[in-house]
Write a protein that holds these residues in place. Structure first.
Motif, mmCIF file in Angstrom:
data_model
loop_
_atom_site.group_PDB
_atom_site.id
_atom_site.type_symbol
_atom_site.label_atom_id
_atom_site.label_comp_id
_atom_site.label_asym_id
_atom_site.label_seq_id
_atom_site.Cartn_x
_atom_site.Cartn_y
_atom_site.Cartn_z
ATOM 1 N N UNK A 118 -28.330 -14.500 29.616
ATOM 2 C CA UNK A 118 -29.746 -14.126 30.455
ATOM 3 C C UNK A 118 -29.720 -12.737 30.825
ATOM 4 N N UNK A 119 -28.593 -12.188 31.068
ATOM 5 C CA UNK A 119 -28.407 -10.539 31.312
ATOM 6 C C UNK A 119 -28.625 -9.864 30.318
ATOM 7 N N UNK A 120 -28.075 -10.218 29.148
ATOM 8 C CA UNK A 120 -28.360 -9.393 27.943
ATOM 9 C C UNK A 120 -29.889 -9.405 27.492
ATOM 10 N N UNK A 121 -30.398 -10.652 27.795
ATOM 11 C CA UNK A 121 -31.885 -10.590 27.338
ATOM 12 C C UNK A 121 -32.836 -9.545 28.251
ATOM 13 N N UNK A 122 -32.311 -9.765 29.520
ATOM 14 C CA UNK A 122 -33.217 -9.082 30.522
ATOM 15 C C UNK A 122 -33.054 -7.591 30.419
ATOM 16 N N UNK A 123 -31.828 -7.407 30.108
ATOM 17 C CA UNK A 123 -31.290 -5.841 29.871
ATOM 18 C C UNK A 123 -32.162 -5.265 28.538
ATOM 19 N N UNK A 124 -32.364 -5.911 27.622
ATOM 20 C CA UNK A 124 -33.271 -5.718 26.682
ATOM 21 C C UNK A 124 -34.801 -5.651 26.704
ATOM 22 N N UNK A 125 -35.090 -6.017 28.075
ATOM 23 C CA UNK A 125 -36.757 -6.054 28.254
ATOM 24 C C UNK A 125 -37.236 -7.499 28.327
ATOM 25 N N UNK A 126 -36.433 -8.840 28.167
ATOM 26 C CA UNK A 126 -36.926 -10.034 27.883
ATOM 27 C C UNK A 126 -37.174 -10.562 29.409
ATOM 28 N N UNK A 127 -37.642 -11.797 29.174
ATOM 29 C CA UNK A 127 -37.782 -12.653 30.406
ATOM 30 C C UNK A 127 -37.033 -13.931 30.384
ATOM 31 N N UNK A 128 -36.958 -14.445 31.719
ATOM 32 C CA UNK A 128 -36.350 -16.097 31.741
ATOM 33 C C UNK A 128 -37.279 -16.987 32.436
ATOM 34 N N UNK A 129 -37.142 -18.111 31.720
ATOM 35 C CA UNK A 129 -37.671 -19.440 32.418
ATOM 36 C C UNK A 129 -36.756 -19.461 33.643
#
Length: 257
Positions: A124-135
């Motif tokens: 999840x951190x990898x995705x947020x680091x790249x500008x993504x979001x989480x459910x």
């Protein structure tokens, strides 16, 4: 087989840690800790594990310069402010010092080009680091709690790799994984692609194709019986270390004894 007298390089893998209150013996103190399964799993596939407790972001590059690979481990929910949202009522209290430290570790690892494996929170951190979001609370989206199960226990469910992904090269068939998470990837970040899905459509693995090895898995491979994810990570770290050593020799730099 290695020639007699020649040492086999055991890659050094850095693991981010929890920062939590803990009890042992007569002590009850703040502690940097990890489940022992992480280290045991790495040792079983030919690596040396070293814990990287939360520090100042400025120290991340120094830490990353000394390891051959980085594992971002499981743990608490990320601060939703990192992806521009307010907390859901069921979002756990975040640990800002850990969020900042792991963000800095990931930045340094990607800049240096060493292998990265994100596990659960780490993915999840990898995705947020790249500008993504989480459910923030997955049962709201999928209508069940198969991914979470009971408190303190791992549940099992099936994940299917995306054909043609790098992860599919590691695990080409559907597998049963050990899982415990109530959050998941929503919008993928820039340069991030999905590499596996659960049967309900939840993204279960992601990767950064522009990197040599940057894989995130939503489950806990250290708690399962399939070593291939850890083997792939350690193999990539071994090759990365060998390439760095060769470059150092070519440049005439002193080598470790």
């Amino acid at each position: 087989m290695p020639r007699k007298g020649r040492r086999v390089h055991l890659p050094l893998i850095g693991l981010s840690t929890y920062l939590a209150d803990a009890r042992w013996g007569e002590w009850a103190l703040p502690a940097a800790l990890l489940p022992a399964a992480y280290g045991r799993c790495l040792q079983a596939v030919g690596a040396v594990a070293v814990m990287l407790p939360p520090d100042t972001p400025a120290a991340a590059a120094t830490a990353i310069a000394r390891v051959d690979g980085l594992i971002l481990t499981g743990g608490e929910d990320l601060d939703p402010a990192l992806y521009g949202e307010q907390p859901h009522p069921l979002t756990e209290v975040s640990v800002p010092v850990r969020d900042r430290w792991e963000h800095a570790l990931l930045t340094a690892a990607l800049e240096r080009g060493i292998p990265v494996l994100g596990i659960c929170r780490g993915m999840q951190l990898m995705n947020v680091h790249a500008g993504g979001t989480l459910i923030q609370h997955l049962p709201d989206s999928v209508g069940h709690d198969v991914h979470t199960g009971r408190p303190g226990l791992f549940t099992q469910h099936v994940i299917k790799p995306v054909p043609g992904s790098r992860f599919a090269g590691v695990s080409p068939e559907a597998i049963v994984v050990a899982s415990h998470h109530h959050q998941a990837v929503e919008r993928l970040g820039d340069g991030v692609v999905a590499a596996a899905y659960a049967e309900d459509g939840t993204i279960e693995a992601l990767e950064l194709p522009r990197e040599r090895f940057a894989l995130g898995v939503q489950w806990h491979p250290e708690m399962g019986v399939d070593p291939r994810v850890m083997e792939a990570m350690v193999s990539a770290a071994r090759h990365s270390a060998a390439s760095a050593a060769s470059a150092g020799i070519a440049a005439g730099l002193p080598q470790p004894m």
